[in-house]
Design a protein around this motif. Structure first.
Motif: not given
Length: 920
Positions: A60-79, A219-222
């Motif tokens: 479990h990589r909390q730094r990434l799940t936190d970042r994805l949770a924050s990014a998904a509050t916007g319209p588009l997230t791209l991994i 757009l939020a990107e990982i």
């Protein structure tokens, strides 16, 4: 609603029914509900609507799940990322654990959903499963070709009315190849507004207007770099596989895989099968099979034929330029194909801000193996082309490397000489790779270039004999050409001749200086003929010239001149860290400068330069086997001069472990001389004699006289005056102070002070080092004692103490002999007013232990004695300050003064020295 009035996108008009979706085989159980139908009437697979389970040994990589949770509050997230980067694992972990802004609609895509009808059938079914229903206008099996956009609008309106925006996760969106799907998805995202959160995982960037989304901050990107495992996460992953590797192994695996998740997992599985995982990881033999299979099946074989062929040919390069790709492959479209590989996340990344690209090292390793298997013999031709391209581009390192890989050693060596790389081989901290490269070159290769490079490699490994042999062969080759040698080749030959000169066996000092001077003059002349830009790229050339001359001067005993040249070779004290490739040379030059200063009795400067040499080696990352022992030798000589024999022994041992002190005849003799003096200080007379015998033949007349003087001193320690006189060297003139002092001491021991003074008369007006000045005054003082002139003896002793005071030089006094105690006994343990504030605390033993060593110290003030007494009671600086009503900084200042006066560097040593001198 009739079947032909169902939802269809604007791009499905008139298209044939698609039958790519996998059908459920076999009859349904009796009474089972009919599964929802896709575009062609085939059932939709329920597994595609469920996020995958976490893999075994999930981290479990909390730094990434936190970042994805924050990014998904916007319209588009791209991994985005390459195969096996962990895109799906991250999205699934977040989908299962949240937090989510709204209800989840998960859809795992594959190539079967590339047609718009199948894709939207799955999307609508996903919404139906999550929301419980969809409006009539968007439901039912697809079929008709009218009203596509109106249905997208109705779906957008439905999403907009929901109390919480649903999250649509499209996993593997790169498998949907139809441009129409991307257009319709863009349409839905635009019209749903805040009613939809879209999360896409993909190996490539989707055909969406990402540039506009970025500009509008929608757009939020990982990306792959974000998905890479850190060393800590690698360690956790290995622990989950029941592995406990060393931290170095964790770092190695992380670097070699560059944090690639699938590669780390496959390596961990392979390491589980090994009895020594650390050893396997260090050799990296654990992963090729598993990793190669993955990369071949998931990456290489999924590419079009043109890209596969390009990847195989580019695998011989560590860095790829578009022009180089065209030259290597002969394809005019190579640059465009390279750009496709970068954009497609095919383990090819672009170096930021440059047109250069690089392959992932593991992928390159697999590609190279495939290249040799599928196209035998092509690799050598590719290396050959790359060598010429890099040579034309002015990148000598890579040109030489590719020439060696192609087996074209003659071309590679000629290029190395033409670009003056042999000088950098001797000067740069990171030159080991260049040495390893040319160490594989055949020894019998003809030509001046190979001979010069082989000579530089011999010097690199401290083999002066082999260097001289190769230089002789190069000289023959350089003189045999019709047009004469190139300036670069002649310059390299002159430089290597100069650097090698002081490492040769015993030579005539005058002849050695003459040959070194001729080589230096030839070097200066040739330097003017070499293109100025090339010279400016090699600052080590001038430094090597100075170091070579300085080394010759040190060997012949011209210490003052040697110090000046070593200072130039070492560069300014406040110069920048090694950013121009001279760190190894500066490290050695600083150490040799310190040795020169220590032999002159400049112990403070020697200690500073020796410390700077070691700091430079640490800063530039020099490995232990490439470091010079000169700095430790200088510290050993300085510690002996201060009377700190244990420190001297420690530094001498470390100096003798370094290769240059074993192969440099001058340093080898100085190590032997110091070891003999340390043995004599402990009463080990036979050990001292053996240490002198181990020095081997003297490399110069100066060293020969110093060795003879040491043998005479060892004979005096045994009480054999006749042997001391026989061993003492001849003293032809004032240029041989060691010889004059040795013979004077021997005559004094034989009871002939008049003869001793005649030998010392040869030193009048000579330039003596500080130890020689002190020794001369002490010998004269001893002669005065023997001739019954104690006042003159005390005056001479006072002058000797004054000369030694600035450098805290104790060794000449501790080695002077018992007559000094006799002189002190007449003054109540003081040397009289003329000695200033220096005095002897003397305890004579039997000459067989360190306890019998007298110490020259500066008397402590009353307050310093109080501070030392507090240190003896193990009080801290704060406690001593409180007891004496002083500030802690004042106490620390007093402690530093105590250390300086007692000639120690630590509190424990100060207490021991204080007790020995009866100060406590």
């Amino acid at each position: 609603m009739p079947p032909d009035d169902a939802f269809r996108t604007s791009t499905d008009r008139g298209g044939p029914a698609r039958s790519g979706s996998p059908a459920v085989r076999g009859p349904l159980p009796a009474g089972a509900p009919e599964p929802p139908a896709g575009y062609a009437g085939e059932p939709l697979l329920a597994a595609k609507f469920v996020p995958p389970e976490r893999p075994h040994a999930y981290v479990h990589r909390q730094r990434l799940t936190d970042r994805l949770a924050s990014a998904a509050t916007g319209p588009l997230t791209l991994i985005t990322g390459p195969a096996g980067a962990g895109k799906t694992t991250l999205a699934a972990s977040w989908a299962r654990t949240g937090p989510l802004p709204g209800p989840l609609v998960w859809l795992t895509l594959d190539s079967c959903e590339s047609a718009p009808g199948d894709f939207w059938a799955y999307v609508l079914e996903g919404f139906r499963r999550t929301l419980g229903t969809t409006p009539r206008e968007t439901a039912g099996p697809p079929g008709a070709d009218r009203g596509g956009h109106s249905r997208l609008l109705r779906l957008a309106a439905l999403l907009e009315r929901l109390p919480r925006p649903p999250v649509l996760v499209l996993d593997g969106f790169d498998r949907v190849r139809a441009r129409e799907v991307a257009e319709d998805l863009e349409f839905l995202s635009e019209h749903a507004g805040p009613g939809l959160r879209l999360v896409l995982t993909s190996r490539v960037e989707p055909l969406l207007p990402l540039h506009r989304y970025r500009a509008e901050d929608r757009l939020a990107e990982i990306r792959a770099a974000d998905l890479a495992f850190t060393p800590y996460e690698t360690a956790v992953l290995l622990e989950r596989h029941r592995l406990s590797p060393a931290p170095a192994t964790v770092g190695l695996l992380t670097r070699r895989t560059e944090g690639w998740a699938a590669g780390l997992r496959l390596c961990a599985l392979a390491l589980q099968q090994s009895v020594d995982p650390d050893a396997v990881a260090r050799s990296f033999a654990a992963s090729p099979g598993a990793v190669a299979d993955y990369l071949l099946n998931e990456v290489l074989d999924t590419q079009p034929a043109a890209l596969r062929d390009l990847l195989l040919q580019l695998s011989v390069l560590d860095h790829v330029h578009p022009d180089l790709a065209r030259a290597l492959t002969g394809r005019p479209d190579a640059a465009e194909l390279l750009d496709r590989l970068v954009r497609g996340n095919v383990f090819v990344t672009r170096l930021p801000g440059t047109p250069w690209c690089r392959l992932h090292p593991l992928f390159a390793q697999v590609l190279q193996a495939q290249l040799h298997h599928r196209r035998p013999g092509l690799a050598a031709r590719l290396h050959h082309r790359a060598a010429r391209w890099f040579a034309a581009a002015g990148d000598a390192d890579r040109a030489v490397g590719h020439a060696a890989a192609a087996g074209d050693w003659r071309y590679g060596a000629d290029q190395a000489v033409r670009t003056l790389l042999p000088g950098r081989l001797l000067a740069a901290p990171g030159s080991e790779a260049l040495y390893r490269l040319f160490s594989r070159m055949p020894a019998d290769l003809p030509g001046a270039g190979p001979a010069l490079v082989a000579g530089a490699c011999a010097l690199y490994r401290h083999d002066a004999a082999a260097c001289r042999e190769r230089l002789a062969a190069a000289a023959h080759q350089l003189g045999g050409g019709a047009s004469g040698p190139t300036p670069e080749a002649a310059l390299v030959h002159a430089l290597l001749t100069l650097v090698c000169a002081p490492l040769a066996p015993g030579q005539d000092d005058r002849g050695l200086r003459r040959r070194a001077g001729e080589a230096a003059r030839q070097f200066d002349t040739l330097l003017e003929r070499v293109p100025r830009p090339l010279v400016e790229r090699h600052p080590e050339l001038a430094a090597l010239r100075c170091a070579g001359l300085a080394h010759v001067l040190l060997r012949t005993g011209e210490l003052d001149a040697a110090r000046r040249y070593f200072t130039r070779a070492a560069g300014p004290d406040d110069g920048p860290p090694d950013d121009r490739g001279t760190g190894r040379l500066r490290h050695a030059a600083l150490g040799l400068l310190a040795v020169t200063e220590s032999l002159r009795g400049e112990l403070t400067a020697a200690t500073g330069h020796a410390t700077a040499a070691m700091a430079l080696a640490d800063r530039t990352g020099l490995p232990p086997h490439r470091r010079s022992g000169a700095g430790h030798l200088a510290l050993a000589i300085a510690a002996h001069g201060h009377g700190a024999h244990q420190d001297a022994q420690r530094h001498l041992t470390r100096a003798e472990q370094c290769p240059d002190t074993r192969h440099d005849p001058t340093l080898r003799v100085e190590c032997g001389l110091l070891r003999a003096r340390l043995h004599l200080a402990r009463g080990r007379r036979e050990a001292a004699r053996s240490a002198l015998d181990d020095c081997g033949p003297a490399p110069s007349a100066w060293s020969a006289r110093r060795l003879a003087a040491a043998r005479s001193a060892a004979a005096l320690a045994r009480g054999d005056t006749a042997a001391a006189l026989a061993a003492a060297p001849a003293a032809p003139d004032g240029t041989a102070p060691a010889a004059a002092l040795a013979r004077a001491r021997a005559h004094l021991a034989a009871g002939h002070p008049d003869r001793a003074l005649r030998h010392l008369a040869a030193l009048d007006g000579a330039a003596l080092s500080r130890p020689e000045q002190v020794d001369s005054l002490l010998v004269r003082a001893h002669a005065a004692v023997l001739t019954g002139v104690p006042d003159t003896a005390r005056e001479l002793l006072a002058r000797a103490l004054d000369t030694a005071r600035s450098e805290q030089l104790r060794a000449p006094f501790t080695e002077a002999g018992p007559w000094l105690r006799t002189l002190l006994d007449g003054t109540g343990d003081r040397a009289g007013p003329a000695t200033g504030h220096l005095w002897f605390g003397v305890r004579w033993g039997d000459g067989r232990s360190a306890a019998g060593t007298p110490y020259l110290v500066e008397p402590l003030s009353h307050r310093e004695r109080q501070v030392l007494a507090g240190a003896a009671r193990l009080l801290s600086a704060d406690e001593i300050a409180a007891e004496l009503c002083l500030s802690p900084n004042t106490v620390k200042t007093h402690l530093k003064a105590v250390y300086r006066k007692l000639g120690v560097s630590r509190r424990r040593e100060a207490v021991d020295r204080g007790r020995e001198l009866r100060l406590l």
